[in-house]
Write a protein that holds these residues in place. Structure first.
Motif, short mmCIF file in Angstrom:
data_model
loop_
_atom_site.label_atom_id
_atom_site.label_comp_id
_atom_site.label_asym_id
_atom_site.label_seq_id
_atom_site.Cartn_x
_atom_site.Cartn_y
_atom_site.Cartn_z
N GLU A 135 -12.33 84.52 40.12
CA GLU A 135 -12.69 83.59 39.04
C GLU A 135 -14.05 83.91 38.42
OE1 GLU A 135 -12.82 83.12 42.22
OE2 GLU A 135 -14.30 81.62 42.83
N ARG A 136 -14.87 84.71 39.13
CA ARG A 136 -16.18 85.03 38.56
C ARG A 136 -16.23 86.45 38.00
NH1 ARG A 136 -18.57 80.46 40.83
NH2 ARG A 136 -18.11 80.25 43.04
N LEU A 137 -15.10 87.18 38.09
CA LEU A 137 -15.09 88.56 37.63
C LEU A 137 -14.64 88.60 36.17
CD1 LEU A 137 -13.54 90.30 40.77
CD2 LEU A 137 -15.94 90.09 40.17
N GLY A 178 -22.68 77.76 42.32
CA GLY A 178 -22.60 79.04 41.61
C GLY A 178 -22.78 80.22 42.55
N TRP A 179 -23.64 81.17 42.14
CA TRP A 179 -23.89 82.36 42.96
C TRP A 179 -25.03 82.10 43.95
CZ3 TRP A 179 -24.62 86.94 38.96
CH2 TRP A 179 -23.53 86.94 38.06
N HIS A 180 -25.58 80.89 43.93
CA HIS A 180 -26.86 80.65 44.58
C HIS A 180 -26.80 80.48 46.10
CE1 HIS A 180 -30.32 77.64 45.30
NE2 HIS A 180 -30.84 78.84 45.32
N GLN A 181 -26.25 79.34 46.57
CA GLN A 181 -26.33 79.04 48.00
C GLN A 181 -25.11 78.26 48.48
OE1 GLN A 181 -28.97 79.07 50.73
NE2 GLN A 181 -29.47 80.94 49.63
N THR A 206 -20.62 72.83 42.78
CA THR A 206 -20.69 73.06 41.34
C THR A 206 -20.77 74.54 41.03
OG1 THR A 206 -22.24 72.89 39.46
CG2 THR A 206 -23.16 72.50 41.60
N SER A 207 -20.35 74.92 39.84
CA SER A 207 -20.48 76.33 39.46
C SER A 207 -21.88 76.62 38.88
CB SER A 207 -19.40 76.69 38.43
OG SER A 207 -19.49 75.79 37.35
N ILE A 210 -21.17 91.14 46.74
CA ILE A 210 -22.44 90.48 47.06
C ILE A 210 -22.99 89.79 45.80
CG2 ILE A 210 -24.79 90.84 47.98
CD1 ILE A 210 -22.76 91.82 49.99
N LEU A 211 -22.77 90.43 44.66
CA LEU A 211 -23.35 89.93 43.40
C LEU A 211 -23.01 88.47 43.13
CD1 LEU A 211 -24.84 90.58 40.71
CD2 LEU A 211 -22.62 91.22 39.76
N HIS A 212 -21.74 88.12 43.25
CA HIS A 212 -21.33 86.76 42.89
C HIS A 212 -21.30 85.82 44.09
CE1 HIS A 212 -19.34 89.32 39.74
NE2 HIS A 212 -19.96 88.43 39.00
N SER A 213 -21.83 86.26 45.22
CA SER A 213 -21.58 85.52 46.45
C SER A 213 -22.74 84.64 46.91
CB SER A 213 -21.23 86.50 47.58
OG SER A 213 -21.01 85.78 48.77
N ARG A 214 -22.52 83.33 46.79
CA ARG A 214 -23.48 82.38 47.37
C ARG A 214 -23.42 82.46 48.89
NH1 ARG A 214 -20.02 78.02 44.38
NH2 ARG A 214 -18.10 78.02 45.56
N VAL A 215 -22.23 82.80 49.41
CA VAL A 215 -22.09 82.93 50.86
C VAL A 215 -23.01 84.04 51.36
CG1 VAL A 215 -20.53 83.50 52.77
CG2 VAL A 215 -19.73 82.03 50.91
N ALA A 216 -22.98 85.21 50.69
CA ALA A 216 -23.82 86.33 51.14
C ALA A 216 -25.30 85.95 51.11
CB ALA A 216 -23.58 87.56 50.26
N ARG A 217 -25.73 85.27 50.07
CA ARG A 217 -27.15 84.90 49.97
C ARG A 217 -27.56 83.97 51.12
NH1 ARG A 217 -25.36 86.10 45.13
NH2 ARG A 217 -26.64 87.38 43.75
N SER A 218 -26.75 82.95 51.38
CA SER A 218 -27.09 82.03 52.47
C SER A 218 -27.00 82.73 53.82
CB SER A 218 -26.13 80.83 52.48
OG SER A 218 -26.30 80.09 51.31
N GLU A 219 -25.97 83.55 53.94
CA GLU A 219 -25.72 84.26 55.20
C GLU A 219 -26.90 85.17 55.56
OE1 GLU A 219 -22.54 83.25 55.84
OE2 GLU A 219 -22.71 84.07 57.83
N VAL A 220 -27.35 85.95 54.59
CA VAL A 220 -28.44 86.89 54.84
C VAL A 220 -29.69 86.10 55.25
CG1 VAL A 220 -30.05 88.52 53.74
CG2 VAL A 220 -27.58 88.76 53.38
N GLU A 221 -30.00 85.03 54.55
CA GLU A 221 -31.21 84.27 54.89
C GLU A 221 -31.15 83.73 56.31
OE1 GLU A 221 -32.16 82.78 50.32
OE2 GLU A 221 -31.97 81.26 51.88
N LEU A 222 -29.98 83.21 56.69
CA LEU A 222 -29.88 82.62 58.03
C LEU A 222 -29.85 83.69 59.12
CD1 LEU A 222 -29.84 80.11 59.70
CD2 LEU A 222 -27.38 79.95 59.40
N LEU A 223 -29.10 84.74 58.87
CA LEU A 223 -29.02 85.82 59.87
C LEU A 223 -30.39 86.45 60.10
CD1 LEU A 223 -25.66 87.46 58.79
CD2 LEU A 223 -26.11 86.35 61.00
N ARG A 224 -31.17 86.61 59.03
CA ARG A 224 -32.51 87.17 59.17
C ARG A 224 -33.41 86.21 59.96
NH1 ARG A 224 -33.82 91.05 59.73
NH2 ARG A 224 -35.74 91.22 58.54
N LEU A 225 -33.27 84.92 59.67
CA LEU A 225 -34.06 83.92 60.41
C LEU A 225 -33.73 83.97 61.91
CD1 LEU A 225 -36.06 81.48 60.00
CD2 LEU A 225 -34.05 80.01 59.86
#
Ligand code: NCD
Length: 312
Positions: free
Chosen positions: A226-228, A132-135, A109-110, A165-180
C-alpha cells in the motif's frame, strides 16, 4: 525508580528501566493474555478508545483484547463511516473523544507525527499503534519479549532485518529497541528501499545469503504494497527471489536461530509457506505476546499502582 509513562509514542522516548519494567509487567500479564487465568478488574471503569484511521485488523484486535482482559471499556473509532472521512480533523475528533470522557487514546494513522501532535492537545495518554513510516513501539516491545523468551540476554545478539526498511515503522522501532538492548543489527534491503541509515548504529548488507550463516535472529519485514507508489523493484517474483526467505535460505540459517515477522505475511513474497512452518519461526508467539505487551502499556499509562494484581 522507573519514570512514569505519560504517553507512548516512540521507542526513543523510553529508557532502559522503562523498557525492562514494561517487559516485566507483560510477563506477569502473559497468563491472562493466554487465557490461562481470568481477566483482572484492574482497569474497570476506564474507557480506552481505539482510534484507527488506517486499515488494521490484527493490531486493533490485539489492543481490543488487551483492554478487555484488563476489564476496561473499549470504544472503536475507525475511519470508515466516521466523520473523519467527512473531513473532520484529528484535533476535532480528539475534542469529541475528550467530551465523551475517554481515558486513553490508541492511535493508528498513516500520518507520521500525528500521535505527537495529538498528545500535545489532549489531557489523556496517547499510545501510538503505528504512525506512517515513523514508529510502532508496541511491535518492537512484543518482539523483544518474544526474543527474551528464547534468549537470556540480547547483548551482542546478531539480528538481521530484511526487507522494505524505507517504508517500515516496524524497522525504525525495532532498531531503536534492539540497540538499546545491546543487539548487533544488520539491515538487508533492496537499494531502492533503504533510507539513509547513518546514525542508526547498524550494519548494512546487500547480500542476504552471505549474512544468514551468522544470523541469530532473522526478522523479515512485510512488503508494504500500500505504500509502494512506484516500482521499487522489478516484480514480486524478483523480490521473492532476491530478498524472500524460502527453504534454501533457511538451510543457511543456524539451527537455533529464530525467524520473526510482524504480520500480516505476504505468503510467497517475503516468506514461503515452508518458511512460515519452519520450527524456528515464532510468528504466532509474537501475536500472543502482543496482547500481553499491550496490556502492560495500557496498564502503565492508566494506573499509578506499581504492579497489576494478578492472583497466583
Ligand atoms: C505492522 C504495521 O502495521 O506496521 N503490522 C501490524 O502492526 N500488524 C507491520 C506491517 O504492516 O508491515
Amino acid at each position: 525508580m522507573t519514570a512514569p509513562l505519560t504517553d507512548l509514542i516512540a521507542i526513543r522516548d523510553l529508557d532502559r528501566a522503562q523498557v525492562d519494567d514494561l517487559l516485566d509487567t507483560a510477563r506477569e500479564l502473559l497468563p491472562i493474555a493466554r487465557r490461562e487465568r481470568a481477566s483482572v478488574p484492574t482497569l474497570r471503569g476506564r474507557i480506552v478508545c481505539n482510534l484507527f484511521l488506517e486499515d488494521s485488523t490484527r493490531t486493533r484486535l490485539s489492543f481490543d483484547l488487551a483492554a478487555k482482559r484488563l476489564s476496561a471499556d473499549v470504544v472503536d473509532f475507525t475511519a470508515q463511516g466516521t466523520s473523519v472521512k467527512k473531513g473532520e480533523s484529528l484535533l476535532d475528533t480528539a475534542e469529541t473523544l475528550m467530551a465523551l470522557g475517554v481515558d486513553l487514546i490508541v492511535l493508528r494513522t498513516s500520518s507520521a507525527g500525528a500521535p505527537v501532535q495529538l498528545a500535545r492537545e489532549v489531557a489523556v495518554p496517547v499510545l501510538n499503534a503505528g504512525d506512517g513510516w515513523h514508529q510502532h513501539p508496541t511491535q518492537a516491545l512484543l518482539d523483544a519479549l518474544t526474543l527474551l523468551q528464547h534468549r537470556d540476554d540480547l547483548t551482542g545478539a546478531k539480528v538481521t532485518i530484511v526487507g522494505d526498511i524505507l517504508h517500515s515503522r516496524v524497522a525504525r522501532s525495532e532498531v531503536e529497541l534492539l540497540r538499546l538492548l545491546g543487539a548487533d543489527v544488520t539491515l538487508v534491503a533492496p537499494p531502492t528501499l533503504l533510507p539513509d541509515v547513518s546514525g542508526w548504529g547498524v550494519t548494512v548488507s546487500a547480500d542476504l545469503d552471505a549474512v544468514l550463516p551468522t544470523t541469530e535472529v532473522l526478522y523479515v519485514l512485510r512488503v508494504q504494497r500500500e505504500r509502494l507508489h512506484r516500482a521499487f523493484f522489478p516484480s514480486t517474483r524478483e523480490y521473492a527471489r532476491v530478498w524472500g526467505v524460502d527453504a534454501a535460505r533457511l538451510r543457511r540459517l543456524p539451527g537455533d536461530a529464530l525467524l520473526m515477522h510482524p504480520g500480516p505475511v505476504n505468503r510467497g513474497v517475503e516468506l514461503t509457506s515452508d518458511a512460515m512452518a519452519d520450527p524456528r519461526a515464532v510468528i504466532t508467539e509474537q501475536v500472543t505476546n502482543g496482547i500481553a505487551v499491550r496490556m502492560a502499556c495500557l496498564y502503565r499509562l492508566l494506573s499509578a499502582a506499581p504492579r497489576p494484581e494478578v492472583d497466583a
